[in-house]
Motif scaffolding. Sequence first.
Motif, short mmCIF file in Angstrom:
data_model
loop_
_atom_site.label_atom_id
_atom_site.label_comp_id
_atom_site.label_asym_id
_atom_site.label_seq_id
_atom_site.Cartn_x
_atom_site.Cartn_y
_atom_site.Cartn_z
N LEU A 108 0.82 -1.21 0.00
CA LEU A 108 0.00 0.00 0.00
C LEU A 108 0.86 1.26 0.00
CD1 LEU A 108 -2.78 -1.10 2.53
CD2 LEU A 108 -2.87 -1.09 0.03
N LEU A 109 1.98 1.24 0.71
CA LEU A 109 2.86 2.40 0.72
C LEU A 109 3.48 2.60 -0.66
CD1 LEU A 109 4.03 4.66 2.40
CD2 LEU A 109 5.83 3.11 3.18
N GLY A 110 3.79 1.51 -1.35
CA GLY A 110 4.30 1.61 -2.72
C GLY A 110 3.28 2.23 -3.65
N VAL A 111 2.01 1.86 -3.48
CA VAL A 111 0.94 2.46 -4.28
C VAL A 111 0.83 3.95 -3.97
CG1 VAL A 111 -1.56 2.50 -4.63
CG2 VAL A 111 -0.36 0.31 -4.48
N LEU A 112 0.93 4.32 -2.71
CA LEU A 112 0.85 5.73 -2.32
C LEU A 112 2.00 6.53 -2.93
CD1 LEU A 112 -0.45 7.97 -0.63
CD2 LEU A 112 0.97 7.23 1.30
N VAL A 113 3.22 5.99 -2.88
CA VAL A 113 4.37 6.68 -3.49
C VAL A 113 4.15 6.84 -4.99
CG1 VAL A 113 6.84 6.52 -3.97
CG2 VAL A 113 5.98 5.90 -1.71
N THR A 114 3.61 5.83 -5.63
CA THR A 114 3.34 5.89 -7.07
C THR A 114 2.34 7.00 -7.39
OG1 THR A 114 3.74 3.51 -7.29
CG2 THR A 114 2.51 4.58 -9.06
N VAL A 115 1.27 7.08 -6.62
CA VAL A 115 0.25 8.11 -6.85
C VAL A 115 0.83 9.51 -6.62
CG1 VAL A 115 -1.94 9.03 -6.01
CG2 VAL A 115 -1.67 6.57 -6.30
N ILE A 116 1.61 9.67 -5.57
CA ILE A 116 2.20 10.98 -5.27
C ILE A 116 3.13 11.41 -6.40
CG2 ILE A 116 3.79 12.21 -3.74
CD1 ILE A 116 2.62 10.59 -1.43
N ILE A 117 3.98 10.50 -6.88
CA ILE A 117 4.90 10.83 -7.97
C ILE A 117 4.12 11.22 -9.22
CG2 ILE A 117 6.62 9.89 -9.56
CD1 ILE A 117 7.69 8.22 -7.27
N SER A 118 3.04 10.48 -9.51
CA SER A 118 2.22 10.79 -10.68
C SER A 118 1.59 12.17 -10.59
CB SER A 118 1.14 9.72 -10.84
OG SER A 118 0.30 10.01 -11.94
N LEU A 119 1.08 12.51 -9.40
CA LEU A 119 0.43 13.82 -9.22
C LEU A 119 1.45 14.96 -9.27
CD1 LEU A 119 -2.10 12.92 -6.36
CD2 LEU A 119 -2.58 13.20 -8.80
N VAL A 120 2.61 14.76 -8.67
CA VAL A 120 3.61 15.83 -8.63
C VAL A 120 4.28 16.01 -9.98
CG1 VAL A 120 5.82 16.52 -7.62
CG2 VAL A 120 4.03 15.55 -6.16
N VAL A 129 2.13 2.98 -13.37
CA VAL A 129 1.84 1.61 -12.94
C VAL A 129 2.86 0.65 -13.53
CG1 VAL A 129 0.17 -0.28 -13.05
CG2 VAL A 129 -0.61 2.02 -12.57
N GLY A 130 3.26 0.88 -14.79
CA GLY A 130 4.32 0.08 -15.38
C GLY A 130 5.63 0.23 -14.63
N VAL A 131 5.96 1.47 -14.28
CA VAL A 131 7.18 1.73 -13.50
C VAL A 131 7.09 1.05 -12.14
CG1 VAL A 131 8.56 3.52 -12.38
CG2 VAL A 131 7.65 3.92 -14.68
N MET A 132 5.93 1.13 -11.51
CA MET A 132 5.75 0.50 -10.20
C MET A 132 5.93 -1.01 -10.30
SD MET A 132 2.36 0.44 -7.73
CE MET A 132 1.48 -0.68 -8.84
N SER A 133 5.37 -1.62 -11.35
CA SER A 133 5.49 -3.07 -11.52
C SER A 133 6.95 -3.48 -11.70
CB SER A 133 4.66 -3.52 -12.73
OG SER A 133 3.30 -3.22 -12.56
N GLY A 134 7.71 -2.69 -12.46
CA GLY A 134 9.13 -2.99 -12.63
C GLY A 134 9.93 -2.73 -11.38
N ALA A 135 9.54 -1.70 -10.64
CA ALA A 135 10.28 -1.33 -9.44
C ALA A 135 10.19 -2.41 -8.36
CB ALA A 135 9.77 0.00 -8.89
N ILE A 136 9.09 -3.15 -8.36
CA ILE A 136 8.96 -4.23 -7.38
C ILE A 136 9.01 -5.59 -8.07
CG2 ILE A 136 7.86 -2.97 -5.49
CD1 ILE A 136 5.72 -4.86 -7.92
N THR A 137 9.48 -5.59 -9.30
CA THR A 137 9.77 -6.81 -10.10
C THR A 137 8.59 -7.77 -10.13
OG1 THR A 137 10.75 -8.10 -8.28
CG2 THR A 137 12.21 -6.60 -9.46
N ASN A 138 7.37 -7.23 -10.26
CA ASN A 138 6.18 -8.07 -10.24
C ASN A 138 5.54 -8.11 -11.62
OD1 ASN A 138 3.00 -8.38 -9.66
ND2 ASN A 138 4.17 -9.43 -8.08
N THR A 139 5.79 -9.18 -12.35
CA THR A 139 5.29 -9.29 -13.70
C THR A 139 3.77 -9.46 -13.77
OG1 THR A 139 7.39 -10.30 -14.33
CG2 THR A 139 5.60 -10.50 -15.89
N PRO A 140 3.12 -10.21 -12.87
CA PRO A 140 1.66 -10.30 -12.95
C PRO A 140 0.97 -8.95 -12.86
CG PRO A 140 2.48 -12.05 -11.57
CD PRO A 140 3.66 -11.16 -11.87
N SER A 141 1.49 -8.01 -12.07
CA SER A 141 0.86 -6.69 -11.99
C SER A 141 1.03 -5.94 -13.31
CB SER A 141 1.46 -5.88 -10.84
OG SER A 141 2.83 -5.61 -11.05
#
Length: 556
Positions: A108-120, A129-141
């Motif tokens: 959830l904190l990773g999602v929050l950081v992603t949203v904040i970066i997108s807004l700023v 979301v693609g960057v977030m998926s790569g940042a946590i190496t999660n291919t299903p996402s």
Amino acid sequence: MDFLNYLFIEPSIIQSIVVLTMTIFLGLWVGEHTRIKNFTLGITWILFLGIILSHFGLKLLPQVAGFARDFGLILFVYSIGLQVGPSFFSSFGKGGLKLNGFAASIVLLGVLVTVIISLVSKEDMATMVGVMSGAITNTPSLGAAEQTYTDISGTTHPSIATGYAVAYPLGVLGIIFSMLLIKWIFRITTQKEASDVRQHNAQNAKEPVLSDVLINNPQIKDMTIQQLHHTLTIPMVISRVIRPDKSEVVPQNDTHIGVGDTLRVLTDTDHLSSLALIGAAEHKKTAAVHSSSNLISRKIVVTRPEWNGKQIRHLGVNNQYHVTITRINRAGIDLIATSNLRLQVGDRMTVVGDKDDVQRVADLFGNEMKKLDVPNLIPIFFGIMLGVSLGVLPIAIPGLSSPFKLGLAGGSLIVAILIGRFGPYYHMVTFATTSANFMVREIGLALFLASVGLGAGGEFVSTIAEGGWIWIIYGVLITIIPLLVMGFIARKWGKLDYFTLMGMIAGSTTDPPALAFASETSEGLDNANVAYATVYPLSMFLRVMAAQLLIIFFCA
């Protein structure tokens, strides 16, 4: 020349198959031959090779690309769901609830950081979301985001895959770096930490313990085994009754016991004190107990599907064959064979009784290892059908302009978890060998990565040159901030040992390279592996759902 053009350039079914398989082959080959110590991108090289080949003009037919992407994603996610399903709900038990709480907070904190970066930064959410998926190496996402965006817009978004590819390499390193930084912050020495953990584990062990209990309570006189179970009300299995003359019998429900008899009892450490109510107990830390009688203890593998999902109380082997099932080993975990435990194909039962009786029980349950090598395809394709149907089912949510859909990834994952967990209750054989499950998973992942890479590579270089490099920084922030914040909290206030903490971090990011690093630095302890397995199911589910929800809420 026409032949090469026909195979690689001119769009057709054959050309698409050749390009797709060539991409997978080259990606796997590069992955096997590019390893720096324990760090490798492994199968993810397929995505990068697909991007490179696409940049130089190799493409797939849109119909082939869409099928390979979606069906590959389904196979990948569904095989993961079947694997984690049996332990998904049990992972919320004692101890696991705390670990899953920390892991969910990281997600959830990773999602929050992603949203904040997108807004700023004003970066569109699909790319983030693609960057977030790569940042946590999660291919299903990544797959969930791609498929959800296509459902909403009717077209693909190349920057989702590009963002994933850009952020992935430093995502792997960032996870390991966070572990090392936490170690430095708390001045942890692995040798001392291992010593403390071993001491703690010895004091709080909850493994099954075998005990010989000499009955000295006169109230036990002429009590039956069934009455004793009702009196003690603890999870236990009595495998033998040793009479004062040293003769041994396999107990039945109506077997009478009394003062001077010795009971061989299997229970867990939480209930050992209850045995003092009936007599003096001699605890044995191993199940390897020698006997002077003709009774033997043997491991029998359940391979006949008709026993799948049946409770031990309904087997009838105790009275009919005069044997006792003392424990069940399932996926490497020993379980006490209590009467309400349900068998699953692949279980390894420890059976005690006369040699001939034990052999008859072995024949009854199959005990044929070769049968386990035959894959059970019915739950796979039946489950995929249900998962796809559930994924496209519209779910109305107040405040959203369009109905919410779980998507191919979300629907398949949920159905696979449910079938993996509850399938045996309905006599559905869900067992698959580790190698079979891994094969299906890797084939699906390879198809998905190749099709995504070949579809995204045309604009990869230009996107990076025009400012996409900043995604690397965004990815590092999404990787490190949640891990450091929650890692600090889990260590300081959650009192997690460092090895469990590393496993929790690796599991929350569903990152095998990070788990490999944690295991190799754990001084021979299994805490990291246990923590990884505990939080992996929920983390995988939350990662997939989070990617879909971000696309729906910000891109619909």
